[in-house]
Design a protein around this motif. Sequence first.
Motif, PDB file in Angstrom:
ATOM      1  N   VAL A  84      -1.277 -15.166  -1.064  1.00  0.00           N
ATOM      2  CA  VAL A  84      -1.074 -14.851   0.352  1.00  0.00           C
ATOM      3  C   VAL A  84      -0.748 -13.377   0.475  1.00  0.00           C
ATOM      4  CG1 VAL A  84       0.503 -15.200   2.310  1.00  0.00           C
ATOM      5  CG2 VAL A  84      -0.303 -17.171   1.006  1.00  0.00           C
ATOM      6  N   GLU A  85      -1.336 -12.732   1.490  1.00  0.00           N
ATOM      7  CA  GLU A  85      -1.041 -11.320   1.762  1.00  0.00           C
ATOM      8  C   GLU A  85      -0.328 -11.213   3.101  1.00  0.00           C
ATOM      9  OE1 GLU A  85      -4.165  -8.556   0.706  1.00  0.00           O
ATOM     10  OE2 GLU A  85      -3.771  -7.413   2.536  1.00  0.00           O
ATOM     11  N   ILE A  86       0.880 -10.668   3.092  1.00  0.00           N
ATOM     12  CA  ILE A  86       1.631 -10.532   4.342  1.00  0.00           C
ATOM     13  C   ILE A  86       1.448  -9.118   4.889  1.00  0.00           C
ATOM     14  CG2 ILE A  86       3.283 -12.290   3.616  1.00  0.00           C
ATOM     15  CD1 ILE A  86       4.732  -8.939   3.848  1.00  0.00           C
ATOM     16  N   GLY A  87       1.799  -8.934   6.175  1.00  0.00           N
ATOM     17  CA  GLY A  87       1.661  -7.625   6.796  1.00  0.00           C
ATOM     18  C   GLY A  87       0.532  -7.624   7.826  1.00  0.00           C
ATOM     19  N   SER A  88       0.225  -6.431   8.324  1.00  0.00           N
ATOM     20  CA  SER A  88       0.668  -5.112   7.856  1.00  0.00           C
ATOM     21  C   SER A  88       2.112  -4.836   8.297  1.00  0.00           C
ATOM     22  CB  SER A  88      -0.226  -4.018   8.425  1.00  0.00           C
ATOM     23  OG  SER A  88      -1.537  -4.123   7.892  1.00  0.00           O
ATOM     24  N   VAL A  89       2.839  -4.164   7.383  1.00  0.00           N
ATOM     25  CA  VAL A  89       4.236  -3.837   7.591  1.00  0.00           C
ATOM     26  C   VAL A  89       4.375  -2.323   7.693  1.00  0.00           C
ATOM     27  CG1 VAL A  89       6.590  -4.110   6.753  1.00  0.00           C
ATOM     28  CG2 VAL A  89       4.861  -5.831   6.176  1.00  0.00           C
ATOM     29  N   THR A  90       5.088  -1.855   8.708  1.00  0.00           N
ATOM     30  CA  THR A  90       5.364  -0.436   8.884  1.00  0.00           C
ATOM     31  C   THR A  90       6.843  -0.168   8.584  1.00  0.00           C
ATOM     32  OG1 THR A  90       5.794  -0.782  11.243  1.00  0.00           O
ATOM     33  CG2 THR A  90       3.561  -0.159  10.625  1.00  0.00           C
ATOM     34  N   PRO A  91       7.201   1.077   8.295  1.00  0.00           N
ATOM     35  CA  PRO A  91       8.612   1.353   7.991  1.00  0.00           C
ATOM     36  C   PRO A  91       9.567   0.934   9.100  1.00  0.00           C
ATOM     37  CG  PRO A  91       7.262   3.172   7.237  1.00  0.00           C
ATOM     38  CD  PRO A  91       6.346   2.253   8.018  1.00  0.00           C
ATOM     39  N   ARG A  92       9.224   1.265  10.347  1.00  0.00           N
ATOM     40  CA  ARG A  92      10.096   0.921  11.467  1.00  0.00           C
ATOM     41  C   ARG A  92       9.490  -0.212  12.273  1.00  0.00           C
ATOM     42  NH1 ARG A  92       9.421   5.858  10.618  1.00  0.00           N
ATOM     43  NH2 ARG A  92       7.781   6.158  12.172  1.00  0.00           N
ATOM     44  N   GLY A 137       4.090 -18.789  -6.202  1.00  0.00           N
ATOM     45  CA  GLY A 137       2.759 -18.259  -5.971  1.00  0.00           C
ATOM     46  C   GLY A 137       2.763 -16.767  -5.726  1.00  0.00           C
ATOM     47  N   ILE A 138       1.569 -16.196  -5.693  1.00  0.00           N
ATOM     48  CA  ILE A 138       1.374 -14.750  -5.584  1.00  0.00           C
ATOM     49  C   ILE A 138       1.427 -14.321  -4.119  1.00  0.00           C
ATOM     50  CG2 ILE A 138      -0.322 -12.893  -5.927  1.00  0.00           C
ATOM     51  CD1 ILE A 138      -1.284 -14.498  -8.403  1.00  0.00           C
ATOM     52  N   VAL A 139       2.238 -13.289  -3.844  1.00  0.00           N
ATOM     53  CA  VAL A 139       2.361 -12.749  -2.492  1.00  0.00           C
ATOM     54  C   VAL A 139       2.173 -11.232  -2.556  1.00  0.00           C
ATOM     55  CG1 VAL A 139       3.862 -12.419  -0.485  1.00  0.00           C
ATOM     56  CG2 VAL A 139       3.915 -14.589  -1.748  1.00  0.00           C
ATOM     57  N   GLY A 140       1.171 -10.736  -1.860  1.00  0.00           N
ATOM     58  CA  GLY A 140       0.932  -9.299  -1.752  1.00  0.00           C
ATOM     59  C   GLY A 140       1.455  -8.777  -0.430  1.00  0.00           C
ATOM     60  N   VAL A 141       1.671  -7.460  -0.362  1.00  0.00           N
ATOM     61  CA  VAL A 141       2.187  -6.823   0.850  1.00  0.00           C
ATOM     62  C   VAL A 141       1.211  -5.741   1.299  1.00  0.00           C
ATOM     63  CG1 VAL A 141       4.044  -5.474   1.879  1.00  0.00           C
ATOM     64  CG2 VAL A 141       4.594  -7.285   0.236  1.00  0.00           C
ATOM     65  N   ASN A 142       0.759  -5.866   2.543  1.00  0.00           N
ATOM     66  CA  ASN A 142      -0.155  -4.923   3.169  1.00  0.00           C
ATOM     67  C   ASN A 142       0.667  -3.912   3.970  1.00  0.00           C
ATOM     68  OD1 ASN A 142      -1.905  -3.928   5.435  1.00  0.00           O
ATOM     69  ND2 ASN A 142      -3.433  -5.194   4.409  1.00  0.00           N
ATOM     70  N   LEU A 143       0.496  -2.624   3.659  1.00  0.00           N
ATOM     71  CA  LEU A 143       1.311  -1.562   4.248  1.00  0.00           C
ATOM     72  C   LEU A 143       0.540  -0.793   5.312  1.00  0.00           C
ATOM     73  CD1 LEU A 143       2.810  -0.098   0.936  1.00  0.00           C
ATOM     74  CD2 LEU A 143       3.923  -1.697   2.524  1.00  0.00           C
ATOM     75  N   GLY A 144       1.226  -0.470   6.411  1.00  0.00           N
ATOM     76  CA  GLY A 144       0.648   0.366   7.462  1.00  0.00           C
ATOM     77  C   GLY A 144       1.582   1.508   7.823  1.00  0.00           C
ATOM     78  N   LYS A 145       1.159   2.317   8.787  1.00  0.00           N
ATOM     79  CA  LYS A 145       1.975   3.429   9.265  1.00  0.00           C
ATOM     80  C   LYS A 145       2.399   3.170  10.705  1.00  0.00           C
ATOM     81  CE  LYS A 145       0.139   7.264  10.908  1.00  0.00           C
ATOM     82  NZ  LYS A 145       0.123   7.041  12.362  1.00  0.00           N
ATOM     83  N   ASN A 146       3.548   3.712  11.081  1.00  0.00           N
ATOM     84  CA  ASN A 146       3.954   3.649  12.479  1.00  0.00           C
ATOM     85  C   ASN A 146       3.058   4.539  13.330  1.00  0.00           C
ATOM     86  OD1 ASN A 146       7.027   3.084  11.187  1.00  0.00           O
ATOM     87  ND2 ASN A 146       6.485   1.927  13.010  1.00  0.00           N
ATOM     88  N   LYS A 147       2.843   4.102  14.548  1.00  0.00           N
ATOM     89  CA  LYS A 147       1.892   4.781  15.432  1.00  0.00           C
ATOM     90  C   LYS A 147       2.220   6.247  15.629  1.00  0.00           C
ATOM     91  CE  LYS A 147      -0.112   4.320  20.090  1.00  0.00           C
ATOM     92  NZ  LYS A 147      -0.120   3.503  21.328  1.00  0.00           N
ATOM     93  N   GLU A 148       3.520   6.578  15.754  1.00  0.00           N
ATOM     94  CA  GLU A 148       3.904   7.956  16.083  1.00  0.00           C
ATOM     95  C   GLU A 148       4.094   8.844  14.870  1.00  0.00           C
ATOM     96  OE1 GLU A 148       7.690   5.663  15.461  1.00  0.00           O
ATOM     97  OE2 GLU A 148       5.726   5.309  16.381  1.00  0.00           O
ATOM     98  N   ALA A 150       3.363  11.396  12.120  1.00  0.00           N
ATOM     99  CA  ALA A 150       2.344  12.419  11.893  1.00  0.00           C
ATOM    100  C   ALA A 150       1.934  12.488  10.426  1.00  0.00           C
ATOM    101  CB  ALA A 150       2.863  13.782  12.360  1.00  0.00           C
ATOM    102  N   ASP A 151       2.915  12.423   9.533  1.00  0.00           N
ATOM    103  CA  ASP A 151       2.633  12.457   8.096  1.00  0.00           C
ATOM    104  C   ASP A 151       2.439  11.024   7.619  1.00  0.00           C
ATOM    105  OD1 ASP A 151       2.432  12.897   5.404  1.00  0.00           O
ATOM    106  OD2 ASP A 151       4.489  13.632   5.129  1.00  0.00           O
ATOM    107  N   ALA A 152       1.201  10.545   7.696  1.00  0.00           N
ATOM    108  CA  ALA A 152       0.930   9.139   7.398  1.00  0.00           C
ATOM    109  C   ALA A 152       1.384   8.756   6.000  1.00  0.00           C
ATOM    110  CB  ALA A 152      -0.564   8.850   7.567  1.00  0.00           C
ATOM    111  N   ALA A 153       1.111   9.626   5.016  1.00  0.00           N
ATOM    112  CA  ALA A 153       1.448   9.283   3.633  1.00  0.00           C
ATOM    113  C   ALA A 153       2.935   9.009   3.463  1.00  0.00           C
ATOM    114  CB  ALA A 153       0.997  10.400   2.702  1.00  0.00           C
ATOM    115  N   ALA A 154       3.768   9.680   4.265  1.00  0.00           N
ATOM    116  CA  ALA A 154       5.214   9.474   4.155  1.00  0.00           C
ATOM    117  C   ALA A 154       5.582   8.028   4.482  1.00  0.00           C
ATOM    118  CB  ALA A 154       5.953  10.427   5.089  1.00  0.00           C
ATOM    119  N   ASP A 155       4.893   7.429   5.449  1.00  0.00           N
ATOM    120  CA  ASP A 155       5.175   6.035   5.792  1.00  0.00           C
ATOM    121  C   ASP A 155       4.763   5.095   4.663  1.00  0.00           C
ATOM    122  OD1 ASP A 155       6.350   6.580   8.176  1.00  0.00           O
ATOM    123  OD2 ASP A 155       4.861   5.575   9.438  1.00  0.00           O
ATOM    124  N   TYR A 156       3.626   5.380   4.039  1.00  0.00           N
ATOM    125  CA  TYR A 156       3.200   4.534   2.923  1.00  0.00           C
ATOM    126  C   TYR A 156       4.143   4.705   1.726  1.00  0.00           C
ATOM    127  CZ  TYR A 156      -0.999   3.632   5.633  1.00  0.00           C
ATOM    128  OH  TYR A 156      -1.856   3.236   6.617  1.00  0.00           O
TER     129      TYR A 156
END
Length: 354
Positions: A84-92, A137-148, A150-156
């Motif tokens: 199972v893959e959960i997310g997408s999850v953002t920092p905030r 069982g196996i659980v993966g996490v799908n990561l996203g960025k918050n909409k606002e 600017a530095d997308a990589a920082a959120d990942y």
Amino acid sequence: MTLLASLYPILRPALFLLEAEKAHRLAVRALAACPAPSAPAVADPILAQRLWSLDFPNPVGLAAGFDKNAECFDGALGLGFGFVEIGSVTPRPQGGNPQPRLFRLVADRAVINRMGFNNDGMEAVAARLTQRDPARGIVGVNLGKNKETADAAADYELGVARLGPLADYLVINVSSPNTPGLRALQGKEPLADLIRRTRAARDALGKRPPLLLKIAPDLTEDDQRDIALVALEEGLDGLIVSNTTIARPPLQSGDLANETGGLSGAPLLAPSTALLGRMYRLTEGRLPLIGVGGIASAADAYAKIRAGASLIQFYSAMIYRGPGLARRIVAELPALLRADGFAHLKDAVGADHR
């Protein structure tokens, strides 16, 4: 779980009277209330694989988007999914786009969504994942960025640092069409920088879960070549092909087909499988691929495997075929493999290219 699947044909008409997002929330709550499996689902040994030092009992996964907030992953594993893959999850925490933002295209067995990475944020998700038993069982996490951001990589980087220790694998999602500017990160230079920074954050963990990239189906041939090259050069562990599409093939669902957002379900099967095959060839079969898009049967799953997928995922098809779909695919897939003379699933991966 078997009872839930058997009741779905009776419950479906009532669920379809509900607004789509309300029905989805009800499904999440129902799965969250189901007892957790004590161990991964037992399947025909022909389907078992070891990838990235993880033992997959079968190749059938629940795609990201269903369990955005890690509320029902145990219940989903109990439906027969191999992972199972959960997310997408953002920092905030993030509310996402205004409602309505999820639409059933019943005549097309499809869905359009413009959710916009709505989720509870990584701290709430981390608290739930901390409680899980990895033996189930196996659980993966799908990561996203918050909409606002600017530095997308920082959120990942933040997502990797907080959720990486709790995940069996991690996914960089830069392919949702519902966050402005996100898909631009699939360009060669920004993608290489993003992967380097995210991989460095992963490598700084005591545990180093595999790192995958989820890509869009709406890529030019140059984009496809660039992504394959960057994935190999930057040491990605795999690709997920593909997310929802902004394209609109001929559809039968009237005005609903004109809603903005990403289209998933049956119309995505052919284009996403074609892209999967191209990415398999461009990466020379050197990276495990997860095939997503339009799967609604064992035959669909098998087509993805022959095109180059080691694992497959679906989500939209459960709306139309019910929660028993994973078990049906797992039960029917071995016969398809044996009919073509394959002794094991891994022997069929990429068979269409040989």
